[in-house]
Design a protein around this motif. Sequence first.
Motif, PDB file in Angstrom:
ATOM      1  N   ARG A   1     -14.219  -4.016  11.726  1.00  0.00           N
ATOM      2  CA  ARG A   1     -14.541  -4.565  10.404  1.00  0.00           C
ATOM      3  C   ARG A   1     -14.477  -3.514   9.305  1.00  0.00           C
ATOM      4  O   ARG A   1     -14.571  -3.843   8.120  1.00  0.00           O
ATOM      5  N   GLN A   2     -14.318  -2.251   9.700  1.00  0.00           N
ATOM      6  CA  GLN A   2     -14.292  -1.165   8.718  1.00  0.00           C
ATOM      7  C   GLN A   2     -12.878  -0.821   8.238  1.00  0.00           C
ATOM      8  O   GLN A   2     -12.691   0.092   7.446  1.00  0.00           O
ATOM      9  N   VAL A   3     -11.891  -1.598   8.726  1.00  0.00           N
ATOM     10  CA  VAL A   3     -10.526  -1.418   8.199  1.00  0.00           C
ATOM     11  C   VAL A   3     -10.508  -1.936   6.767  1.00  0.00           C
ATOM     12  O   VAL A   3     -10.796  -3.104   6.508  1.00  0.00           O
ATOM     13  N   GLU A   4     -10.175  -1.058   5.820  1.00  0.00           N
ATOM     14  CA  GLU A   4     -10.229  -1.418   4.403  1.00  0.00           C
ATOM     15  C   GLU A   4      -8.857  -1.450   3.734  1.00  0.00           C
ATOM     16  O   GLU A   4      -8.663  -2.184   2.769  1.00  0.00           O
ATOM     17  N   SER A   5      -7.924  -0.640   4.245  1.00  0.00           N
ATOM     18  CA  SER A   5      -6.677  -0.480   3.494  1.00  0.00           C
ATOM     19  C   SER A   5      -5.498  -0.215   4.427  1.00  0.00           C
ATOM     20  O   SER A   5      -5.644   0.368   5.506  1.00  0.00           O
ATOM     21  N   ILE A   6      -4.331  -0.659   3.954  1.00  0.00           N
ATOM     22  CA  ILE A   6      -3.064  -0.455   4.656  1.00  0.00           C
ATOM     23  C   ILE A   6      -2.031  -0.049   3.606  1.00  0.00           C
ATOM     24  O   ILE A   6      -2.053  -0.539   2.476  1.00  0.00           O
ATOM     25  N   THR A   7      -1.124   0.849   3.979  1.00  0.00           N
ATOM     26  CA  THR A   7      -0.037   1.265   3.086  1.00  0.00           C
ATOM     27  C   THR A   7       1.301   1.042   3.774  1.00  0.00           C
ATOM     28  O   THR A   7       1.471   1.394   4.943  1.00  0.00           O
ATOM     29  N   TYR A   8       2.270   0.481   3.030  1.00  0.00           N
ATOM     30  CA  TYR A   8       3.595   0.233   3.598  1.00  0.00           C
ATOM     31  C   TYR A   8       4.407   1.521   3.779  1.00  0.00           C
ATOM     32  O   TYR A   8       5.047   1.713   4.814  1.00  0.00           O
ATOM     33  N   SER A   9       4.482   2.375   2.755  1.00  0.00           N
ATOM     34  CA  SER A   9       5.290   3.610   2.784  1.00  0.00           C
ATOM     35  C   SER A   9       6.774   3.332   3.013  1.00  0.00           C
ATOM     36  O   SER A   9       7.470   4.137   3.636  1.00  0.00           O
ATOM     37  N   ILE A  10       7.240   2.215   2.505  1.00  0.00           N
ATOM     38  CA  ILE A  10       8.652   1.850   2.654  1.00  0.00           C
ATOM     39  C   ILE A  10       9.493   2.459   1.538  1.00  0.00           C
ATOM     40  O   ILE A  10      10.540   3.065   1.779  1.00  0.00           O
ATOM     41  N   SER A  11       9.034   2.331   0.298  1.00  0.00           N
ATOM     42  CA  SER A  11       9.840   2.819  -0.820  1.00  0.00           C
ATOM     43  C   SER A  11       9.968   4.338  -0.830  1.00  0.00           C
ATOM     44  O   SER A  11      10.896   4.872  -1.417  1.00  0.00           O
ATOM     45  N   SER A  12       9.060   5.042  -0.158  1.00  0.00           N
ATOM     46  CA  SER A  12       9.164   6.498  -0.052  1.00  0.00           C
ATOM     47  C   SER A  12      10.053   6.928   1.107  1.00  0.00           C
ATOM     48  O   SER A  12      10.275   8.131   1.312  1.00  0.00           O
ATOM     49  N   GLY A  13      10.528   5.968   1.899  1.00  0.00           N
ATOM     50  CA  GLY A  13      11.464   6.275   2.968  1.00  0.00           C
ATOM     51  C   GLY A  13      10.844   6.591   4.306  1.00  0.00           C
ATOM     52  O   GLY A  13      11.558   6.895   5.268  1.00  0.00           O
TER      53      GLY A  13
END
Length: 409
Positions: A196-208
């Motif tokens: 339940r402590q998962v707060e955020s996710i990042t794609y990191s697609i546009s940075s390659g």
Amino acid sequence: MNPIVVFQEHGEILAYWCERRYLKETVICFDRHLDLKKIPSQQVLRLLAVKNDPLAIRSLNRDIPFRDDDMFAYGLDNFVYAAITLNYINRFIWVVPELHSISTRDLAIILWDQLSLIPDHGNEIIETFCRSSFSAKANIKNVSIEITTLSRLPYITNISNSHIDIDLDFFCNPIGDLEHTAEDLVQTLVKMGVHRQVESITYSISSGFLPSQYRYLADAITNLLDRNIDLRSIGRKHASRSLGIIATGKNIEDQILDELWTDELRILGASGWSLRALLEARMGKLSASTSSYYTARLAGDRATWAAYVIGMEFLKRGDYATAESWFQEASIEIIDTIQSHALIMHTLCLCRSRKMEIALKRARVCFLRIPMCIQAYKLGAIAAESLCVKDCSDWCQAQIKNLKLISQQ
């Protein structure tokens, strides 16, 4: 349950931490990169002036990952350092991928390598560096930086109130192969009782850093956790194809370079010229790369990354004198880790050109600014021995022995 906040690029999370009023928090971050480069003092002051204003923090986030000027204060490669400076966090647990079994000794070496080129913090890191049965850690500005793996995370203590952040490039290596699954990660967190402590996710697609076909991982994680997505950013297009080519080390030909210039780089002005110079250098087109580099400089970009890569290409050709000048160009300032490594490479070229007095002077700058870097002491010993400065040579050898003991304990 609150939705999981999802970002396009990792630096965007700093404003979210500000919005959530983070204060001396513990963050568990699944990521392939540490994102802990130093920030110049004048940019630190800009951040401190707006530390409680999320909109102002967001406005200081670099618009283009490879922009190299003073317009913005931080970016996706140094937001953790910014969070430390702003007192948002006091413990950062970095969970790295583990396709094959990694020993804790290996973890210690990874952490040492990542921290060794951060200028002006080496002595604190050396004094606090240690390894346990499940991790390795050290302090920067009195904040604990700890490295572990998914399989060892359940053994890390005092994380019941932590905040969990996931960069999706954790799952995928630079050549595009998955090394973990969403199910593995979520199952571990559920067993630990911290899902339940998962707060955020990042794609990191546009940075390659993540191929676009793995965008689904965000949905997979949120579905497994029975949570919704709160997409906070539409992202900025900033040469994702070019960055993907650089991240994977792919070779390109003139036609591809022309396409990248037309489709992505030209519109970026000085920063686009800088990235073009880097790509041209990797293609072996050093004359064109030099021209693009100076165009970028005249337009206002420092183009440090490009200068460093040009220097590396001349070094590979054994042209130490030319490489030396480029590494000197790339290490006029010593803030970014690329600049720190350029300083080492400059010292190496001076040694190979038999300019031992200058090499020893540069090595002494290394000892002062990046005292964790073992290679600097090796080069210092070579220069000192050549100049018959026995005391300095003996001291360098002693430092090498001591640092190896600490980093590989």
